[in-house]
Design a protein around this motif. Structure first.
Motif, PDB file in Angstrom:
ATOM      1  N   UNK A  57       0.879  -1.173   0.000  1.00 36.00           N
ATOM      2  CA  UNK A  57       0.000   0.000   0.000  1.00 36.00           C
ATOM      3  C   UNK A  57       0.912   1.216   0.000  1.00 36.00           C
ATOM      4  N   UNK A  58       0.730   2.087  -0.967  1.00 36.72           N
ATOM      5  CA  UNK A  58       1.644   3.232  -1.093  1.00 36.72           C
ATOM      6  C   UNK A  58       0.857   4.536  -1.083  1.00 36.72           C
ATOM      7  N   UNK A  59       1.342   5.459  -0.266  1.00 32.88           N
ATOM      8  CA  UNK A  59       0.849   6.837  -0.287  1.00 32.88           C
ATOM      9  C   UNK A  59       2.047   7.687  -0.714  1.00 32.88           C
ATOM     10  N   UNK A  60       1.858   8.498  -1.747  1.00 29.08           N
ATOM     11  CA  UNK A  60       2.954   9.368  -2.171  1.00 29.08           C
ATOM     12  C   UNK A  60       2.764  10.762  -1.576  1.00 29.08           C
ATOM     13  N   UNK A  95      -7.149   3.591  -0.059  1.00 29.58           N
ATOM     14  CA  UNK A  95      -6.156   2.515   0.043  1.00 29.58           C
ATOM     15  C   UNK A  95      -6.825   1.139  -0.032  1.00 29.58           C
ATOM     16  N   UNK A  96      -8.072   1.085   0.437  1.00 33.32           N
ATOM     17  CA  UNK A  96      -8.775  -0.202   0.371  1.00 33.32           C
ATOM     18  C   UNK A  96      -9.186  -0.521  -1.073  1.00 33.32           C
ATOM     19  N   UNK A  97      -9.302   0.515  -1.899  1.00 40.36           N
ATOM     20  CA  UNK A  97      -9.598   0.322  -3.326  1.00 40.36           C
ATOM     21  C   UNK A  97      -8.240   0.307  -4.022  1.00 40.36           C
ATOM     22  N   UNK A  98      -7.741  -0.862  -4.293  1.00 37.68           N
ATOM     23  CA  UNK A  98      -6.310  -1.058  -4.576  1.00 37.68           C
ATOM     24  C   UNK A  98      -5.735  -0.292  -5.763  1.00 37.68           C
ATOM     25  N   UNK A  99      -6.590   0.188  -6.669  1.00 33.95           N
ATOM     26  CA  UNK A  99      -6.009   0.804  -7.876  1.00 33.95           C
ATOM     27  C   UNK A  99      -5.715   2.295  -7.695  1.00 33.95           C
ATOM     28  N   UNK A 100      -5.958   2.826  -6.484  1.00 37.62           N
ATOM     29  CA  UNK A 100      -5.734   4.266  -6.300  1.00 37.62           C
ATOM     30  C   UNK A 100      -4.483   4.554  -5.486  1.00 37.62           C
ATOM     31  N   UNK A 101      -3.808   5.578  -5.886  1.00 34.43           N
ATOM     32  CA  UNK A 101      -2.607   5.997  -5.160  1.00 34.43           C
ATOM     33  C   UNK A 101      -2.803   7.434  -4.685  1.00 34.43           C
ATOM     34  N   UNK A 102      -3.005   7.606  -3.385  1.00 36.89           N
ATOM     35  CA  UNK A 102      -3.122   8.983  -2.879  1.00 36.89           C
ATOM     36  C   UNK A 102      -1.807   9.734  -3.107  1.00 36.89           C
ATOM     37  N   UNK A 103      -1.928  10.943  -3.633  1.00 36.47           N
ATOM     38  CA  UNK A 103      -0.748  11.793  -3.838  1.00 36.47           C
ATOM     39  C   UNK A 103      -0.987  13.081  -3.048  1.00 36.47           C
ATOM     40  N   UNK A 104      -0.134  13.316  -2.093  1.00 32.75           N
ATOM     41  CA  UNK A 104      -0.342  14.440  -1.168  1.00 32.75           C
ATOM     42  C   UNK A 104       0.679  15.534  -1.395  1.00 32.75           C
ATOM     43  N   UNK A 105       0.233  16.762  -1.280  1.00 34.47           N
ATOM     44  CA  UNK A 105       1.161  17.893  -1.275  1.00 34.47           C
ATOM     45  C   UNK A 105       0.598  18.918  -0.296  1.00 34.47           C
TER      46      UNK A 105
END
Ligand code: GLU
Length: 270
Positions: A55-58, A136-146
């Motif tokens: 699980x990756x959060x950018x 994150x539970x919906x595996x195809x999404x990658x949160x990108x935070x700034x």
């Protein structure tokens, strides 16, 4: 890779959850433009880990740098409204690029723009946390935070994404925070050629003294804010690793438990 490599996930999770911070220097060329081949390589590495269940959060910088080019600034401006204008112009460019690259591999990005005030308010913090958990539970999404640079002003501004990434790591209860930067780790002396310290068990005064300010115009926080990030993450029980974002297969190597860059242990790990 079939196993979660050298990385252990927190209790209840099968695969590790990482927050990966990408600094401006690692996303841009020396001229200040977004470095497309480099961003593609990073995206491919993230996709590789996602496919293995990570699980990756950018947390991505690069908005100001990317807007600078379009607004015609040769070097980073200093006035807050100029920086904010750069972020306003650059953030959609950055997200468009991420979306294009991730979509080629079947993934999509989800944008979070946060300020210090969002993290300071229990309600707003909880809202952001729940949204992130859902994605994150919906595996195809990658949160990108700034950081939401357009509305952040001096007194409430993080100004660098190092500390923001540590707060995000704590928010999502990450297994590890990884800061990819254009410096390969904490050096004994903050100079080219100074030996990289592979493991920091405790942030002592000596470690703080080693963390000199980065001199690159394209970097924001330098080593000082990275050590502060390690302290924030560490007190939430999260180890932090700093590594060279341009090193080949850097995320894969960290996932396999290779000693890359500098690892800061968290409280309770010593
Ligand atoms: N939020 C800023 C940006 O996106 C960068 C802060 C940082 O590089 O740490 O350009």
């Amino acid at each position: 890779m079939t196993e979660p490599g050298g990385e252990k996930a927190r209790a209840g999770r099968v695969h590790p959850r990482w927050v990966v911070k990408l600094g401006t220097g690692v996303l841009s060329t020396p001229e200040g433009d977004l470095d497309l081949p480099q961003i593609r390589r990073l995206v491919e590495q993230v996709v590789g880990l996602k496919k293995d269940g990570w699980e990756i959060v950018l947390v991505s910088s690069g908005a100001i740098g990317s807007g600078m080019g379009l607004l015609g600034y040769g070097r980073r401006p200093t006035a807050i409204e100029e920086l904010q204008a750069c972020a306003a112009v650059g953030q959609p460019q950055l997200m468009r690029l991420y979306e294009e690259l991730f979509a080629e591999c079947g993934y999509h990005v989800a944008q979070f723009l946060l300020t210090y005030l969002d993290l300071d308010s229990r309600t707003l913090y909880e809202n952001a946390r729940k949204t992130m958990e859902h994605l994150l539970s919906r595996k195809i999404f990658i949160p990108v935070i700034n950081e939401n640079d357009v509305v952040s002003y001096e007194e409430i501004k993080f100004g660098d994404n190092d500390r923001l990434s540590a707060h995000v790591a704590s928010m999502v209860n990450a297994d590890k925070l990884i800061i990819l930067s254009n410096v390969p780790g904490l050096r004994e002396r903050d100079q080219e050629g100074g030996k990289i310290i592979p493991l920091v068990e405790e942030i002592t005064e000596e470690i703080e003294a080693m963390a000199g300010q980065t001199r690159s115009e394209r970097s924001v926080g330098g080593m000082v804010t990275k050590v502060e990030a390690a302290r924030i993450a560490g007190s939430a029980g999260i180890p932090m690793q700093i590594a060279d974002g341009r090193a080949k297969a850097v995320l894969r190597r960290i996932a396999a438990g290779e000693p890359v860059g500098t690892l800061f242990l968290a409280r309770g790990q010593r």
